[in-house]
Scaffold this motif. Structure first.
Motif, PDB file in Angstrom:
ATOM      1  N   HIS A 148       2.711  -2.060 -31.180  1.00  0.00           N
ATOM      2  CA  HIS A 148       1.749  -2.954 -31.772  1.00  0.00           C
ATOM      3  C   HIS A 148       0.707  -2.315 -32.630  1.00  0.00           C
ATOM      4  O   HIS A 148      -0.217  -1.439 -32.082  1.00  0.00           O
TER       5      HIS A 148
ATOM      6  N   GLN B 259      -2.645  -3.441 -35.939  1.00  0.00           N
ATOM      7  CA  GLN B 259      -3.332  -4.317 -36.540  1.00  0.00           C
ATOM      8  C   GLN B 259      -3.645  -3.793 -38.028  1.00  0.00           C
ATOM      9  O   GLN B 259      -3.712  -2.494 -38.011  1.00  0.00           O
TER      10      GLN B 259
ATOM     11  N   TRP C 111      -8.217 -12.946 -38.760  1.00  0.00           N
ATOM     12  CA  TRP C 111      -8.612 -13.547 -37.309  1.00  0.00           C
ATOM     13  C   TRP C 111      -9.780 -14.455 -37.516  1.00  0.00           C
ATOM     14  O   TRP C 111      -9.727 -15.242 -36.834  1.00  0.00           O
TER      15      TRP C 111
ATOM     16  N   THR D 155      -2.030 -17.296 -34.015  1.00  0.00           N
ATOM     17  CA  THR D 155      -2.311 -16.098 -33.114  1.00  0.00           C
ATOM     18  C   THR D 155      -0.980 -15.433 -32.875  1.00  0.00           C
ATOM     19  O   THR D 155      -0.771 -14.186 -32.908  1.00  0.00           O
TER      20      THR D 155
ATOM     21  N   TYR E 229      -0.094 -11.087 -33.589  1.00  0.00           N
ATOM     22  CA  TYR E 229       0.426 -10.156 -32.758  1.00  0.00           C
ATOM     23  C   TYR E 229       1.658  -9.672 -33.115  1.00  0.00           C
ATOM     24  O   TYR E 229       2.246  -8.795 -32.338  1.00  0.00           O
ATOM     25  N   ASN E 230       2.422 -10.083 -34.192  1.00  0.00           N
ATOM     26  CA  ASN E 230       3.740  -9.877 -34.321  1.00  0.00           C
ATOM     27  C   ASN E 230       3.881  -8.793 -35.575  1.00  0.00           C
ATOM     28  O   ASN E 230       4.627  -8.890 -36.197  1.00  0.00           O
ATOM     29  N   ARG E 231       3.024  -7.911 -35.234  1.00  0.00           N
ATOM     30  CA  ARG E 231       2.834  -6.733 -36.147  1.00  0.00           C
ATOM     31  C   ARG E 231       3.169  -5.357 -35.126  1.00  0.00           C
ATOM     32  O   ARG E 231       2.476  -5.250 -34.384  1.00  0.00           O
ATOM     33  N   TYR E 232       4.187  -4.580 -35.344  1.00  0.00           N
ATOM     34  CA  TYR E 232       4.759  -3.522 -34.514  1.00  0.00           C
ATOM     35  C   TYR E 232       5.439  -2.552 -35.523  1.00  0.00           C
ATOM     36  O   TYR E 232       6.068  -2.804 -36.459  1.00  0.00           O
TER      37      TYR E 232
ATOM     38  N   THR F 200      -1.330   2.312 -26.624  1.00  0.00           N
ATOM     39  CA  THR F 200      -0.346   2.142 -27.634  1.00  0.00           C
ATOM     40  C   THR F 200      -0.149   3.377 -28.531  1.00  0.00           C
ATOM     41  O   THR F 200       0.851   3.788 -28.984  1.00  0.00           O
TER      42      THR F 200
END
Length: 147
Positions: free
Chosen positions: A7, A9, A19, A54, A58-61, A117
């Motif tokens: 993950h 940002q 955010w 939300t 967090y769905n960036r990877y 990470t």
């Protein structure tokens, strides 16, 4: 076999704007909740929208596949699939990494990652047989892009 995801940002200004808007939706839902003493449909719908944003935030990877580095982003237009052999350098900072590749529109792209990470991603990309990029440890790399 389940693929390992790493993950990230986006660059700092984009992350702050995203955010801030997301938590603005939460505060709007809380304000609507305080207006009534019983469960209120509108505040619950707005709270649901907050949870959706939300989840999307967090769905960036990253996913490392056979010869590809897949960069999954929030918008489908921003999702990229670059070849691992096209990566020229990876600069590793204290809180972020910067990947330089000819497959990017601007040649470089910065990603903010947590320490664990980031270390796991660097170890996984080092073990890739097609990677010919230099991995540079740069303690002065900041989480904001300089133009």
């Amino acid at each position: 076999m389940k693929k390992k995801v790493y993950h990230w940002q986006p660059e700092l200004s984009t992350a702050i704007i995203y955010w801030s808007c997301t938590f603005g939706i939460l505060f709007l839902s809380l304000i609507l909740t305080l207006e009534y003493t019983r469960p209120y449909l509108t505040s619950n719908i707005v709270l649901g929208i907050f949870f959706l944003f939300t989840f999307l935030g967090y769905n960036r990877y990253f996913i490392i596949e056979d010869k590809w580095l897949i960069i999954h982003a929030l918008l489908p237009v921003r999702r990229k699939k670059i070849t691992v052999s096209a990566i020229e350098t990876i600069r590793v900072g204290p809180k972020c990494i910067e990947i330089k590749s000819s497959d990017f529109k601007e040649d470089t792209q910065m990603f903010i990652m947590r320490k664990k990470t980031k270390l796991a991603f660097i170890e996984a990309i080092k073990q890739h047989e097609l990677l010919s990029a230099k991995i540079i440890d740069d303690p002065e790399l900041t989480i904001v892009k300089h133009y």
